[in-house]
Design a protein around this motif. Structure first.
Motif, PDB file in Angstrom:
ATOM      1  N   ARG A 134       1.125  -1.468  -0.167  1.00 30.61           N
ATOM      2  CA  ARG A 134       0.147  -0.026   0.086  1.00 30.61           C
ATOM      3  C   ARG A 134       0.674   1.029   0.194  1.00 30.61           C
ATOM      4  O   ARG A 134       1.466   1.541   1.046  1.00 30.61           O
ATOM      5  CB  ARG A 134      -1.008  -0.395   1.417  1.00 30.61           C
ATOM      6  N   SER A 135       1.042   1.168  -1.560  1.00 27.59           N
ATOM      7  CA  SER A 135       1.998   2.208  -1.149  1.00 27.59           C
ATOM      8  C   SER A 135       1.675   4.294  -0.951  1.00 27.59           C
ATOM      9  O   SER A 135       2.916   5.071  -0.830  1.00 27.59           O
ATOM     10  CB  SER A 135       3.181   2.788  -3.070  1.00 27.59           C
ATOM     11  N   VAL A 136       0.485   4.631  -0.551  1.00 29.28           N
ATOM     12  CA  VAL A 136       0.280   5.785  -0.033  1.00 29.28           C
ATOM     13  C   VAL A 136      -0.690   5.400   0.816  1.00 29.28           C
ATOM     14  O   VAL A 136      -1.610   4.834   1.093  1.00 29.28           O
ATOM     15  CB  VAL A 136      -0.610   6.157  -1.609  1.00 29.28           C
ATOM     16  N   ARG A 137      -0.346   6.702   2.025  1.00 26.95           N
ATOM     17  CA  ARG A 137      -0.888   7.269   2.990  1.00 26.95           C
ATOM     18  C   ARG A 137      -2.087   8.150   3.288  1.00 26.95           C
ATOM     19  O   ARG A 137      -0.484   9.307   3.409  1.00 26.95           O
ATOM     20  CB  ARG A 137      -0.459   6.428   4.433  1.00 26.95           C
ATOM     21  N   HIS A 138      -2.590   8.370   3.435  1.00 26.04           N
ATOM     22  CA  HIS A 138      -3.044   9.878   4.145  1.00 26.04           C
ATOM     23  C   HIS A 138      -4.046   9.876   5.852  1.00 26.04           C
ATOM     24  O   HIS A 138      -4.342   9.256   5.828  1.00 26.04           O
ATOM     25  CB  HIS A 138      -3.511  10.494   3.167  1.00 26.04           C
ATOM     26  N   ARG A 139      -3.900  11.420   6.295  1.00 32.67           N
ATOM     27  CA  ARG A 139      -4.086  11.973   7.084  1.00 32.67           C
ATOM     28  C   ARG A 139      -4.636  13.337   7.353  1.00 32.67           C
ATOM     29  O   ARG A 139      -3.559  13.921   6.840  1.00 32.67           O
ATOM     30  CB  ARG A 139      -3.499  11.565   8.374  1.00 32.67           C
ATOM     31  N   VAL A 140      -5.144  13.670   8.171  1.00 28.64           N
ATOM     32  CA  VAL A 140      -5.461  15.189   8.587  1.00 28.64           C
ATOM     33  C   VAL A 140      -4.084  15.654   9.756  1.00 28.64           C
ATOM     34  O   VAL A 140      -4.285  14.420  10.474  1.00 28.64           O
ATOM     35  CB  VAL A 140      -6.408  15.573   9.144  1.00 28.64           C
ATOM     36  N   GLU A 141      -3.449  16.454   9.458  1.00 28.81           N
ATOM     37  CA  GLU A 141      -2.183  17.189  10.975  1.00 28.81           C
ATOM     38  C   GLU A 141      -2.579  18.264  10.961  1.00 28.81           C
ATOM     39  O   GLU A 141      -3.179  18.931  10.192  1.00 28.81           O
ATOM     40  CB  GLU A 141      -1.355  17.227  10.522  1.00 28.81           C
ATOM     41  N   ALA A 142      -2.785  18.553  12.225  1.00 32.34           N
ATOM     42  CA  ALA A 142      -3.200  19.798  13.328  1.00 32.34           C
ATOM     43  C   ALA A 142      -4.303  20.329  12.509  1.00 32.34           C
ATOM     44  O   ALA A 142      -4.472  21.554  12.143  1.00 32.34           O
ATOM     45  CB  ALA A 142      -1.912  20.888  12.880  1.00 32.34           C
ATOM     46  N   GLU A 143      -5.407  19.618  11.852  1.00 30.14           N
ATOM     47  CA  GLU A 143      -6.824  20.680  12.056  1.00 30.14           C
ATOM     48  C   GLU A 143      -6.798  20.686  10.713  1.00 30.14           C
ATOM     49  O   GLU A 143      -7.969  20.870   9.671  1.00 30.14           O
ATOM     50  CB  GLU A 143      -7.342  20.886  13.092  1.00 30.14           C
ATOM     51  N   ILE A 163      -0.025  13.122   3.257  1.00 27.62           N
ATOM     52  CA  ILE A 163       0.219  12.061   2.248  1.00 27.62           C
ATOM     53  C   ILE A 163       1.755  11.767   2.163  1.00 27.62           C
ATOM     54  O   ILE A 163       2.960  12.073   1.564  1.00 27.62           O
ATOM     55  CB  ILE A 163      -0.238  13.043   0.776  1.00 27.62           C
ATOM     56  N   ARG A 164       1.749  10.122   2.435  1.00 22.88           N
ATOM     57  CA  ARG A 164       3.005   9.568   2.387  1.00 22.88           C
ATOM     58  C   ARG A 164       3.171   8.699   1.661  1.00 22.88           C
ATOM     59  O   ARG A 164       2.096   7.958   1.103  1.00 22.88           O
ATOM     60  CB  ARG A 164       3.009   9.049   4.217  1.00 22.88           C
ATOM     61  N   VAL A 165       3.557   8.782   0.600  1.00 19.23           N
ATOM     62  CA  VAL A 165       4.337   7.949  -0.442  1.00 19.23           C
ATOM     63  C   VAL A 165       5.610   6.875  -0.257  1.00 19.23           C
ATOM     64  O   VAL A 165       6.752   7.635  -0.123  1.00 19.23           O
ATOM     65  CB  VAL A 165       4.595   8.595  -1.801  1.00 19.23           C
ATOM     66  N   THR A 166       4.946   5.655   0.064  1.00 18.20           N
ATOM     67  CA  THR A 166       6.466   4.640   0.468  1.00 18.20           C
ATOM     68  C   THR A 166       7.442   3.825  -1.227  1.00 18.20           C
ATOM     69  O   THR A 166       8.177   3.009  -0.673  1.00 18.20           O
ATOM     70  CB  THR A 166       5.695   3.348   1.382  1.00 18.20           C
ATOM     71  N   THR A 167       6.808   3.989  -1.833  1.00 16.33           N
ATOM     72  CA  THR A 167       7.265   3.595  -2.868  1.00 16.33           C
ATOM     73  C   THR A 167       6.656   3.553  -4.460  1.00 16.33           C
ATOM     74  O   THR A 167       5.125   4.544  -4.336  1.00 16.33           O
ATOM     75  CB  THR A 167       7.598   2.319  -3.147  1.00 16.33           C
ATOM     76  N   GLN A 219      -6.437  10.227  -4.657  1.00 15.99           N
ATOM     77  CA  GLN A 219      -7.711   9.862  -4.291  1.00 15.99           C
ATOM     78  C   GLN A 219      -7.047  10.188  -2.436  1.00 15.99           C
ATOM     79  O   GLN A 219      -8.154  10.832  -2.842  1.00 15.99           O
ATOM     80  CB  GLN A 219      -7.413   8.326  -3.754  1.00 15.99           C
ATOM     81  N   ALA A 220      -6.098  10.133  -2.062  1.00 17.63           N
ATOM     82  CA  ALA A 220      -5.614  11.284  -1.087  1.00 17.63           C
ATOM     83  C   ALA A 220      -5.914  12.292  -1.032  1.00 17.63           C
ATOM     84  O   ALA A 220      -6.581  12.988  -0.306  1.00 17.63           O
ATOM     85  CB  ALA A 220      -3.928   9.748  -0.725  1.00 17.63           C
ATOM     86  N   VAL A 221      -6.072  13.178  -1.959  1.00 20.00           N
ATOM     87  CA  VAL A 221      -6.341  14.750  -2.808  1.00 20.00           C
ATOM     88  C   VAL A 221      -7.623  14.839  -2.342  1.00 20.00           C
ATOM     89  O   VAL A 221      -8.073  15.641  -1.661  1.00 20.00           O
ATOM     90  CB  VAL A 221      -5.152  15.060  -3.391  1.00 20.00           C
ATOM     91  N   THR A 222      -8.184  13.986  -3.076  1.00 19.15           N
ATOM     92  CA  THR A 222      -9.841  14.294  -3.114  1.00 19.15           C
ATOM     93  C   THR A 222     -10.165  13.833  -1.801  1.00 19.15           C
ATOM     94  O   THR A 222     -11.107  14.841  -1.465  1.00 19.15           O
ATOM     95  CB  THR A 222     -10.244  13.364  -4.186  1.00 19.15           C
ATOM     96  N   ALA A 223      -9.837  12.972  -1.501  1.00 23.23           N
ATOM     97  CA  ALA A 223     -10.380  12.803   0.369  1.00 23.23           C
ATOM     98  C   ALA A 223     -10.233  13.799   0.625  1.00 23.23           C
ATOM     99  O   ALA A 223     -10.788  14.251   2.357  1.00 23.23           O
ATOM    100  CB  ALA A 223      -9.882  11.308   1.201  1.00 23.23           C
ATOM    101  N   LEU A 224      -8.596  14.333   1.198  1.00 22.38           N
ATOM    102  CA  LEU A 224      -8.339  15.380   2.273  1.00 22.38           C
ATOM    103  C   LEU A 224      -9.169  16.489   2.061  1.00 22.38           C
ATOM    104  O   LEU A 224     -10.131  17.384   2.367  1.00 22.38           O
ATOM    105  CB  LEU A 224      -7.015  15.848   2.175  1.00 22.38           C
ATOM    106  N   LYS A 225      -9.001  17.356   0.468  1.00 29.03           N
ATOM    107  CA  LYS A 225     -10.156  17.549  -0.069  1.00 29.03           C
ATOM    108  C   LYS A 225     -11.582  17.864   0.415  1.00 29.03           C
ATOM    109  O   LYS A 225     -12.385  18.853   1.228  1.00 29.03           O
ATOM    110  CB  LYS A 225     -10.044  18.469  -1.191  1.00 29.03           C
ATOM    111  N   GLU A 226     -12.328  16.717   0.375  1.00 28.43           N
ATOM    112  CA  GLU A 226     -13.472  16.474   0.888  1.00 28.43           C
ATOM    113  C   GLU A 226     -14.267  16.577   2.083  1.00 28.43           C
ATOM    114  O   GLU A 226     -14.846  16.633   3.398  1.00 28.43           O
ATOM    115  CB  GLU A 226     -14.260  15.385   0.955  1.00 28.43           C
ATOM    116  N   GLU A 227     -12.588  16.061   3.540  1.00 28.64           N
ATOM    117  CA  GLU A 227     -12.519  16.250   4.455  1.00 28.64           C
ATOM    118  C   GLU A 227     -12.268  17.126   5.310  1.00 28.64           C
ATOM    119  O   GLU A 227     -13.334  17.186   6.338  1.00 28.64           O
ATOM    120  CB  GLU A 227     -10.896  15.405   5.305  1.00 28.64           C
TER     121      GLU A 227
END
Length: 458
Positions: free
Chosen positions: A190-199, A204-208, A219-227
């Protein structure tokens, strides 16, 4: 004379075979006669050595293994990244690039006859066992790695899911090697993970960089914008410990954030290896401030993304100088079935400003060295330029120094004090680089638009 003719015919046969399988051309015509004779002489020498090994070595040898070792040695003499992939390893490489394989979950290369861990992949058995980037593996299940090819070592580390493996690790800062038992597992990268920091900060972390990475970032950008909606102050793209991967995915990820202009170019000896990639219209973040986190183990495709966003003044790069692996490896299939290949260095990468990544890497706009415990404080990570037979950088130095005045002197001093405190602490350090990036984006978000532009490096 008859012996020489037979050997010459054998050598010619080998040369023709090499030409047919690799696309090489054999010198021809009177002007090339001397070079042709020299080629035949060396091919004849190779065959004579092979025949001696066959007939006189103390133990019977496997002809196929000896020939594969000769091929591997030829490629290894060129640079650290050219290699031969036999059918077993080639299949494993294809599966890994597709994002799923069985094993430990580490990116590796050979260094001084040992297997070097470039970086462990997040949430894999190796990462959970505490394997770190820079570790050297000297033994696998009690058998010395020295004398084996990387292909052979990788094959030994792969195995049935649930089966244990014992590796001996040499770690800088540790006085003695130590053993680590790891249970093999099915590795789903699972090469991409995302979360919200400091509200208000998207992370977005890309491991490979595998075939799912570009889509995963989108998909991570879309999810963060929606959140977060309109509350998002900026995005951190974390490429630390990312050893690289597919060029196409690096281009796609860069294109997600760059509105226009060049992303990367490659230059090689042959015209087909000279290419340029450009951004398509559209920025998924609509110009929202970005920070890219890198360290000494960010390599290859990671450096392409960091260099593109830095040169396009789209993001600030924070952390440590990257690894400096700036060469392109082309996969050339061999054999009738196409089930084996060589990975051959055919070009160099260049950032949009024309900087070669090779050996130099990407220098951060703001250097924030991750604190280490006292035993490892003086450790200097090995980079591409430290590897045997590394290819030289062919461009002149480019000064990337610039002023970044998005934080007050007091705030910068506060961050630096935290770094010093962590350097002198025996406890597990906080992620100072990440905290620095969050603080920076929070400050940039409060600046007027013209000041944000001035805060970005030239």
């Amino acid at each position: 004379m008859r012996i020489w003719k037979t050997a010459r015919q054998t050598a010619l046969g080998m040369a023709v075979t090499l030409a047919l399988t690799t696309g090489l051309s054999i010198p021809s015509g009177p002007p090339a006669a001397a070079a042709e004779d020299d080629l035949y002489e060396h091919l004849n020498l190779l065959m004579r050595v092979f025949q001696r090994v066959q007939s006189e070595y103390v133990d019977e040898v496997d002809d196929r293994e000896v020939i594969e070792a000769a091929i591997q040695g030829m490629l290894r003499s060129l640079d650290p990244h050219s290699t031969y992939l036999n059918p077993d390893v080639y299949q494993q490489v294809r599966v890994q690039m597709e994002g799923e394989y069985g094993g430990l979950g580490i990116e590796v290369q050979m260094e001084d006859g040992l297997v070097k861990v470039v970086s462990p992949i997040d949430d894999t058995p190796a990462a959970e066992a505490g394997i770190e980037g820079g570790d050297l593996i000297s033994h696998i299940d009690g058998q010395a790695v020295m004398g084996q090819t990387l292909t052979e070592a990788v094959k030994k580390m792969r195995g049935p899911v649930g089966s244990p493996i014992n590796i001996t690790v040499i770690r800088e800062g540790e006085s003695d090697p130590f053993d680590v038992e790891i249970v093999r597992d099915r590795i789903l990268v699972r090469s991409v993970r995302h979360r919200v920091e400091a509200e208000t900060i998207g992370y977005i972390r890309v491991t490979t960089f595998n075939m799912q990475s570009g889509e995963g970032v989108e998909q991570a950008v879309t999810a963060l914008k929606e959140e977060l909606g309109g509350r998002m102050d900026g995005v951190i793209l974390d490429l630390r410990n990312n050893p690289g991967g597919l060029l196409d995915e690096a281009v796609r990820i860069s294109d997600a954030f760059v509105e226009r202009g060049e992303i990367v170019s490659t230059r090689g000896r042959r015209r087909q290896n000279n290419n340029r990639w450009f951004a398509t219209e559209g920025d998924m973040l609509d110009g929202l401030p970005m920070v890219v986190l890198v360290n000494a183990y960010s390599a290859s495709a990671s450096e392409i993304v960091a260099g593109a966003l830095q040169d396009q003044r789209r993001a600030l790069v924070i952390g440590d100088q990257t690894f400096g692996k700036g060469t392109v490896q082309s996969e050339i299939r061999l054999g009738r079935a196409g089930d084996q290949a060589i990975r051959l260095t055919t070009a160099r990468y260049y950032t949009p400003s024309g900087r070669s990544i090779q050996e130099r890497g990407i220098e951060p706009d703001i250097e924030v060295l991750f604190p280490r415990d006292k035993a490892r404080k003086a450790r200097k990570p090995r980079r591409e330029k430290d590897l045997q037979n590394s290819i030289d950088n062919d461009t002149q130095d480019v000064d990337r120094a610039g002023e970044v005045d998005a934080m007050s002197e007091e705030e910068i001093a506060h961050i630096e004090a935290l770094i010093e405190a962590q350097n002198d602490s025996d406890t597990a350090p906080a992620d100072i680089q990440l905290q620095y990036a969050i603080k920076l984006l929070k400050n940039i978000s409060m600046l007027p638009i013209p000041q944000i532009a001035e805060a970005r490096p030239e």
